[in-house]
Design a protein around this motif. Sequence first.
Motif, PDB file in Angstrom:
ATOM      1  N   VAL A 183      -4.243   2.387  -1.920  1.00 16.81           N
ATOM      2  CA  VAL A 183      -3.906   3.688  -1.344  1.00 16.81           C
ATOM      3  C   VAL A 183      -4.739   3.903  -0.079  1.00 16.81           C
ATOM      4  O   VAL A 183      -5.958   3.749  -0.096  1.00 16.81           O
ATOM      5  N   VAL A 184      -4.046   4.240   1.008  1.00 13.82           N
ATOM      6  CA  VAL A 184      -4.670   4.447   2.319  1.00 13.82           C
ATOM      7  C   VAL A 184      -4.164   5.767   2.901  1.00 13.82           C
ATOM      8  O   VAL A 184      -3.266   6.388   2.336  1.00 13.82           O
ATOM      9  N   ASN A 185      -4.716   6.189   4.044  1.00 13.96           N
ATOM     10  CA  ASN A 185      -4.214   7.431   4.628  1.00 13.96           C
ATOM     11  C   ASN A 185      -2.883   7.178   5.350  1.00 13.96           C
ATOM     12  O   ASN A 185      -2.414   6.039   5.417  1.00 13.96           O
ATOM     13  N   HIS A 186      -2.284   8.219   5.897  1.00 10.41           N
ATOM     14  CA  HIS A 186      -0.938   8.121   6.482  1.00 10.41           C
ATOM     15  C   HIS A 186      -0.848   7.128   7.640  1.00 10.41           C
ATOM     16  O   HIS A 186       0.213   6.583   7.908  1.00 10.41           O
ATOM     17  N   ALA A 187      -1.971   6.872   8.296  1.00 14.61           N
ATOM     18  CA  ALA A 187      -1.990   5.926   9.422  1.00 14.61           C
ATOM     19  C   ALA A 187      -2.380   4.514   8.987  1.00 14.61           C
ATOM     20  O   ALA A 187      -2.460   3.615   9.813  1.00 14.61           O
ATOM     21  N   GLY A 188      -2.632   4.347   7.691  1.00 12.82           N
ATOM     22  CA  GLY A 188      -3.027   3.033   7.191  1.00 12.82           C
ATOM     23  C   GLY A 188      -4.520   2.794   7.194  1.00 12.82           C
ATOM     24  O   GLY A 188      -4.975   1.688   6.919  1.00 12.82           O
ATOM     25  N   ARG A 189      -5.295   3.847   7.478  1.00 12.76           N
ATOM     26  CA  ARG A 189      -6.751   3.697   7.546  1.00 12.76           C
ATOM     27  C   ARG A 189      -7.353   3.574   6.146  1.00 12.76           C
ATOM     28  O   ARG A 189      -6.977   4.277   5.216  1.00 12.76           O
ATOM     29  N   LEU A 190      -8.303   2.676   6.026  1.00 13.39           N
ATOM     30  CA  LEU A 190      -9.010   2.469   4.776  1.00 13.39           C
ATOM     31  C   LEU A 190      -9.914   3.650   4.466  1.00 13.39           C
ATOM     32  O   LEU A 190     -10.326   4.386   5.365  1.00 13.39           O
ATOM     33  N   ALA A 191     -10.265   3.795   3.204  1.00 12.28           N
ATOM     34  CA  ALA A 191     -11.200   4.844   2.789  1.00 12.28           C
ATOM     35  C   ALA A 191     -12.590   4.509   3.332  1.00 12.28           C
ATOM     36  O   ALA A 191     -13.073   3.390   3.135  1.00 12.28           O
ATOM     37  N   LYS A 221      -2.224  -7.735   5.600  1.00 11.77           N
ATOM     38  CA  LYS A 221      -2.778  -7.968   6.940  1.00 11.77           C
ATOM     39  C   LYS A 221      -3.114  -6.627   7.591  1.00 11.77           C
ATOM     40  O   LYS A 221      -2.523  -5.595   7.266  1.00 11.77           O
ATOM     41  N   PHE A 222      -4.023  -6.682   8.555  1.00 11.74           N
ATOM     42  CA  PHE A 222      -4.509  -5.481   9.216  1.00 11.74           C
ATOM     43  C   PHE A 222      -4.188  -5.496  10.701  1.00 11.74           C
ATOM     44  O   PHE A 222      -4.183  -6.549  11.330  1.00 11.74           O
ATOM     45  N   ARG A 223      -3.961  -4.299  11.253  1.00  8.42           N
ATOM     46  CA  ARG A 223      -3.754  -4.146  12.701  1.00  8.42           C
ATOM     47  C   ARG A 223      -5.078  -4.258  13.433  1.00  8.42           C
ATOM     48  O   ARG A 223      -5.133  -4.696  14.567  1.00  8.42           O
ATOM     49  N   VAL A 245       0.845  -1.188   0.000  1.00  9.82           N
ATOM     50  CA  VAL A 245       0.000   0.000   0.000  1.00  9.82           C
ATOM     51  C   VAL A 245       0.883   1.241   0.000  1.00  9.82           C
ATOM     52  O   VAL A 245       2.048   1.197   0.387  1.00  9.82           O
ATOM     53  N   ALA A 246       0.307   2.344  -0.443  1.00 10.27           N
ATOM     54  CA  ALA A 246       0.952   3.653  -0.398  1.00 10.27           C
ATOM     55  C   ALA A 246      -0.052   4.622   0.221  1.00 10.27           C
ATOM     56  O   ALA A 246      -1.243   4.328   0.287  1.00 10.27           O
ATOM     57  N   THR A 247       0.433   5.772   0.650  1.00 13.67           N
ATOM     58  CA  THR A 247      -0.457   6.780   1.217  1.00 13.67           C
ATOM     59  C   THR A 247      -0.771   7.840   0.164  1.00 13.67           C
ATOM     60  O   THR A 247      -0.053   7.988  -0.833  1.00 13.67           O
ATOM     61  N   TYR A 248      -1.833   8.601   0.438  1.00 10.61           N
ATOM     62  CA  TYR A 248      -2.195   9.707  -0.461  1.00 10.61           C
ATOM     63  C   TYR A 248      -1.034  10.696  -0.559  1.00 10.61           C
ATOM     64  O   TYR A 248      -0.689  11.149  -1.654  1.00 10.61           O
ATOM     65  N   GLY A 249      -0.408  10.994   0.579  1.00 13.81           N
ATOM     66  CA  GLY A 249       0.732  11.906   0.588  1.00 13.81           C
ATOM     67  C   GLY A 249       1.925  11.365  -0.166  1.00 13.81           C
ATOM     68  O   GLY A 249       2.642  12.111  -0.836  1.00 13.81           O
ATOM     69  N   GLN A 250       2.135  10.096  -0.075  1.00 17.01           N
ATOM     70  CA  GLN A 250       3.241   9.453  -0.793  1.00 17.01           C
ATOM     71  C   GLN A 250       3.036   9.594  -2.302  1.00 17.01           C
ATOM     72  O   GLN A 250       3.974   9.909  -3.033  1.00 17.01           O
ATOM     73  N   ILE A 251       1.817   9.371  -2.765  1.00 17.07           N
ATOM     74  CA  ILE A 251       1.520   9.530  -4.197  1.00 17.07           C
ATOM     75  C   ILE A 251       1.728  10.983  -4.606  1.00 17.07           C
ATOM     76  O   ILE A 251       2.328  11.266  -5.651  1.00 17.07           O
ATOM     77  N   ALA A 252       1.269  11.917  -3.773  1.00 12.36           N
ATOM     78  CA  ALA A 252       1.464  13.338  -4.072  1.00 12.36           C
ATOM     79  C   ALA A 252       2.951  13.669  -4.206  1.00 12.36           C
ATOM     80  O   ALA A 252       3.365  14.370  -5.139  1.00 12.36           O
ATOM     81  N   VAL A 295      -4.364  -0.870   7.960  1.00 10.28           N
ATOM     82  CA  VAL A 295      -3.333  -1.752   7.415  1.00 10.28           C
ATOM     83  C   VAL A 295      -2.099  -1.664   8.310  1.00 10.28           C
ATOM     84  O   VAL A 295      -1.796  -0.611   8.879  1.00 10.28           O
ATOM     85  N   ASP A 296      -1.374  -2.754   8.434  1.00  4.72           N
ATOM     86  CA  ASP A 296      -0.097  -2.765   9.147  1.00  4.72           C
ATOM     87  C   ASP A 296       0.935  -2.075   8.238  1.00  4.72           C
ATOM     88  O   ASP A 296       1.552  -2.704   7.377  1.00  4.72           O
ATOM     89  N   MET A 297       1.098  -0.768   8.432  1.00  2.25           N
ATOM     90  CA  MET A 297       1.950   0.026   7.546  1.00  2.25           C
ATOM     91  C   MET A 297       3.425  -0.347   7.647  1.00  2.25           C
ATOM     92  O   MET A 297       4.148  -0.265   6.665  1.00  2.25           O
ATOM     93  N   LYS A 298       3.882  -0.742   8.822  1.00  7.97           N
ATOM     94  CA  LYS A 298       5.292  -1.114   8.966  1.00  7.97           C
ATOM     95  C   LYS A 298       5.640  -2.289   8.065  1.00  7.97           C
ATOM     96  O   LYS A 298       6.748  -2.378   7.546  1.00  7.97           O
ATOM     97  N   LYS A 299       4.696  -3.151   7.861  1.00 10.82           N
ATOM     98  CA  LYS A 299       4.950  -4.345   7.068  1.00 10.82           C
ATOM     99  C   LYS A 299       4.589  -4.201   5.589  1.00 10.82           C
ATOM    100  O   LYS A 299       5.239  -4.782   4.727  1.00 10.82           O
TER     101      LYS A 299
END
Length: 103
Positions: free
Chosen positions: A62-70, A86-88, A25-32, A93-97
Amino acid sequence: MAAVMTERLIYEILSAVEEIPEGRVATYGQIARLIGRDKNARLVGKVLSRAEYYGKYPCHRVVNHAGRLAPHFPEQRHLLEDEGVKFRDETHVDMKKYQWDGT
């Protein structure tokens, strides 16, 4: 200066999203940042909410900076789980992984 949503900008965003590998996954900010518009994460979200008008893109990655789904994309979790993500908890989403490093 406000970002103007042109066809070129839309396809820059969608092209960056298309690069996210399956199972990541990537974040909205990462894509920007990838398209050189560091401050336009919300614009990325707006474009992705209308992506179906431009073709088939893996916007579910694509998820938010904390890994939250839309919140208005109920299929997103299922699509990511099908790719092995996998999800926390129920909505994060488990962003670290699973966060894509952009390379």
